[in-house]
Write a protein that holds these residues in place. Structure first.
Motif, PDB file in Angstrom:
ATOM      1  N   GLY A  16       0.811  -1.209   0.000  1.00 25.22           N
ATOM      2  CA  GLY A  16       0.000   0.000   0.000  1.00 25.22           C
ATOM      3  C   GLY A  16       0.842   1.255   0.000  1.00 25.22           C
ATOM      4  N   GLY A  17       0.490   2.217  -0.861  1.00 26.47           N
ATOM      5  CA  GLY A  17       1.240   3.457  -0.963  1.00 26.47           C
ATOM      6  C   GLY A  17       2.300   3.423  -2.031  1.00 26.47           C
ATOM      7  N   GLY A  18       2.632   2.234  -2.560  1.00 18.86           N
ATOM      8  CA  GLY A  18       3.626   2.133  -3.610  1.00 18.86           C
ATOM      9  C   GLY A  18       3.016   2.419  -4.961  1.00 18.86           C
ATOM     10  N   PRO A  19       3.845   2.474  -6.000  1.00 21.33           N
ATOM     11  CA  PRO A  19       3.335   2.739  -7.346  1.00 21.33           C
ATOM     12  C   PRO A  19       2.325   1.674  -7.764  1.00 21.33           C
ATOM     13  CG  PRO A  19       5.717   2.964  -7.274  1.00 21.33           C
ATOM     14  CD  PRO A  19       5.300   2.340  -5.977  1.00 21.33           C
ATOM     15  N   LEU A  50      -1.482   5.481  -5.464  1.00 22.54           N
ATOM     16  CA  LEU A  50      -2.529   5.826  -4.510  1.00 22.54           C
ATOM     17  C   LEU A  50      -1.937   5.811  -3.113  1.00 22.54           C
ATOM     18  CD1 LEU A  50      -5.555   6.443  -4.073  1.00 22.54           C
ATOM     19  CD2 LEU A  50      -5.930   3.983  -3.791  1.00 22.54           C
ATOM     20  N   ASP A  51      -1.925   6.967  -2.458  1.00 24.38           N
ATOM     21  CA  ASP A  51      -1.383   7.101  -1.117  1.00 24.38           C
ATOM     22  C   ASP A  51      -2.483   7.669  -0.231  1.00 24.38           C
ATOM     23  OD1 ASP A  51       0.107   7.389   1.142  1.00 24.38           O
ATOM     24  OD2 ASP A  51       1.545   8.811   0.327  1.00 24.38           O
ATOM     25  N   ALA A  52      -3.101   6.788   0.581  1.00 25.34           N
ATOM     26  CA  ALA A  52      -4.266   7.158   1.392  1.00 25.34           C
ATOM     27  C   ALA A  52      -5.364   7.673   0.456  1.00 25.34           C
ATOM     28  CB  ALA A  52      -3.887   8.164   2.465  1.00 25.34           C
ATOM     29  N   ASP A  53      -5.746   8.959   0.556  1.00 26.87           N
ATOM     30  CA  ASP A  53      -6.818   9.475  -0.298  1.00 26.87           C
ATOM     31  C   ASP A  53      -6.292  10.295  -1.469  1.00 26.87           C
ATOM     32  OD1 ASP A  53      -5.948  11.704   1.025  1.00 26.87           O
ATOM     33  OD2 ASP A  53      -7.927  12.420   1.609  1.00 26.87           O
ATOM     34  N   ASP A  59      -9.434  12.138  -3.092  1.00 22.28           N
ATOM     35  CA  ASP A  59     -10.754  11.514  -3.015  1.00 22.28           C
ATOM     36  C   ASP A  59     -11.816  12.585  -2.791  1.00 22.28           C
ATOM     37  OD1 ASP A  59     -13.135  10.135  -1.912  1.00 22.28           O
ATOM     38  OD2 ASP A  59     -11.838   8.365  -1.974  1.00 22.28           O
ATOM     39  N   LYS A  60     -12.850  12.545  -3.619  1.00 19.39           N
ATOM     40  CA  LYS A  60     -13.880  13.574  -3.585  1.00 19.39           C
ATOM     41  C   LYS A  60     -14.544  13.682  -2.217  1.00 19.39           C
ATOM     42  CE  LYS A  60     -18.410  14.506  -5.659  1.00 19.39           C
ATOM     43  NZ  LYS A  60     -19.176  14.115  -4.472  1.00 19.39           N
ATOM     44  N   GLN A  61     -14.704  12.583  -1.517  1.00 25.70           N
ATOM     45  CA  GLN A  61     -15.360  12.625  -0.212  1.00 25.70           C
ATOM     46  C   GLN A  61     -14.582  13.485   0.771  1.00 25.70           C
ATOM     47  OE1 GLN A  61     -16.230   8.683   1.224  1.00 25.70           O
ATOM     48  NE2 GLN A  61     -17.518   8.171  -0.530  1.00 25.70           N
ATOM     49  N   THR A  62     -13.274  13.577   0.575  1.00 22.28           N
ATOM     50  CA  THR A  62     -12.445  14.432   1.423  1.00 22.28           C
ATOM     51  C   THR A  62     -12.311  15.825   0.828  1.00 22.28           C
ATOM     52  OG1 THR A  62     -11.152  12.514   2.141  1.00 22.28           O
ATOM     53  CG2 THR A  62     -10.189  14.691   2.513  1.00 22.28           C
ATOM     54  N   ALA A  63     -12.061  15.872  -0.490  1.00 24.34           N
ATOM     55  CA  ALA A  63     -11.766  17.152  -1.146  1.00 24.34           C
ATOM     56  C   ALA A  63     -12.979  18.060  -1.236  1.00 24.34           C
ATOM     57  CB  ALA A  63     -11.211  16.906  -2.541  1.00 24.34           C
ATOM     58  N   GLN A  64     -14.134  17.488  -1.541  1.00 24.83           N
ATOM     59  CA  GLN A  64     -15.315  18.316  -1.752  1.00 24.83           C
ATOM     60  C   GLN A  64     -16.574  17.466  -1.624  1.00 24.83           C
ATOM     61  OE1 GLN A  64     -15.858  20.246  -5.671  1.00 24.83           O
ATOM     62  NE2 GLN A  64     -15.918  22.176  -4.576  1.00 24.83           N
ATOM     63  N   PRO A  65     -17.026  17.224  -0.404  1.00 22.90           N
ATOM     64  CA  PRO A  65     -18.242  16.428  -0.229  1.00 22.90           C
ATOM     65  C   PRO A  65     -19.442  17.130  -0.849  1.00 22.90           C
ATOM     66  CG  PRO A  65     -17.587  17.475   1.839  1.00 22.90           C
ATOM     67  CD  PRO A  65     -16.471  17.693   0.870  1.00 22.90           C
TER      68      PRO A  65
END
Length: 265
Positions: free
Chosen positions: A31-34, A128-131, A146-152
């Protein structure tokens, strides 16, 4: 003073099944790798774009969006919708036979559509690193969140929605001064302005439907483009409408396909 765009019949997405891996398929590390993690079912909005180490300025009032669903990716750069089958194996984002709507855009948004389409077809590396989703190709780096974090999604109720576009059949138009038209739904009431007259009335909601009753209005005389815009708005704001909200954007559509697009604020 008026920009009119003609829309094609619809988004031309491939109907064949997606690749075996699908979005977020096998990658090259933990997780977090390319190329690791799952993208399926997620929507991402742009946070930053750089080219050769320098920030790339996006077209005014636009934000890049990538949506991954069941082996397909749907992309938007501010005007047209783009899409195709997507594979994420070997640390590369591969979009096959990309297609899309064919709106006539202003030069800045048209160029941005082409830029995003080219990037997606150039098989960028992804991480993909977390969101946070990062796409890189040559000297280009696109970072999305991730849209849920960036702009709900904004709430329908209590938000002031400002008019952006009037949709009539296959034509979408924006008139200078349309941003003076707005509406707000609060409980069982709807209030707003056509950009000339103020209005208010009753509204009922069931699922993704709103039903607007007869509107009471002020009686200013509205001529020219202002009067035409008012008539277009009132032709939609009656009876049952389907509504959808994506982040800070609201779409209202009548059964005949005519509608209004708003943005929060």
């Amino acid at each position: 003073m008026r920009m009119v765009v003609a829309a094609a019949a619809g988004l031309m997405l491939l109907s064949a099944c997606g690749s075996e891996s699908g979005p977020g398929g096998s990658g090259s590390g933990p997780g977090g790798g390319p190329g690791s993690g799952s993208l399926d079912g997620k929507t991402f909005l742009s946070v930053s774009v750089t080219e050769d180490g320098k920030p790339k300025e996006l077209a005014p009032n636009t934000r890049l969006q990538l949506q991954f669903r069941g082996g397909d990716v749907l992309a938007a750069a501010g005007c047209n919708s783009l899409g195709g089958q997507v594979s994420t194996t070997d640390g590369k984002l591969t979009v096959n036979a990309i297609g899309g709507t064919e709106l006539g855009c202003d030069p800045a948004r048209h160029a941005q559509d082409e830029w995003l389409s080219t990037l997606l077809q150039d098989r960028p590396a992804w991480k993909l690193d977390a969101d946070k989703l990062t796409l890189t190709r040559g000297g280009t780096t696109l970072v999305l969140q991730d849209k849920q974090t960036a702009q709900p999604d904004k709430a329908l109720d209590g938000t002031r929605w400002t008019l952006q576009t009037v949709v009539s059949g296959r034509t979408a138009s924006h008139t200078v001064g349309a941003d003076r038209a707005h509406l707000t739904i609060g409980g069982a009431r709807i209030t707003g302005s056509t950009g000339c007259n103020s209005f208010e009335g009753m509204v009922a909601r069931t699922g993704n439907k709103v039903t607007i009753g007869e509107l009471g209005m002020t009686l200013k005389g509205c001529s020219g483009d202002v009067g035409k815009l008012e008539r277009s708005i009132l032709a939609v704001l009656q009876g049952e409408l389907t509504y959808t909200i994506e982040a800070d954007r609201l779409q209202l559509r009548a059964a005949d396909g005519n509608g209004l697009d708003f943005t929060a604020g």
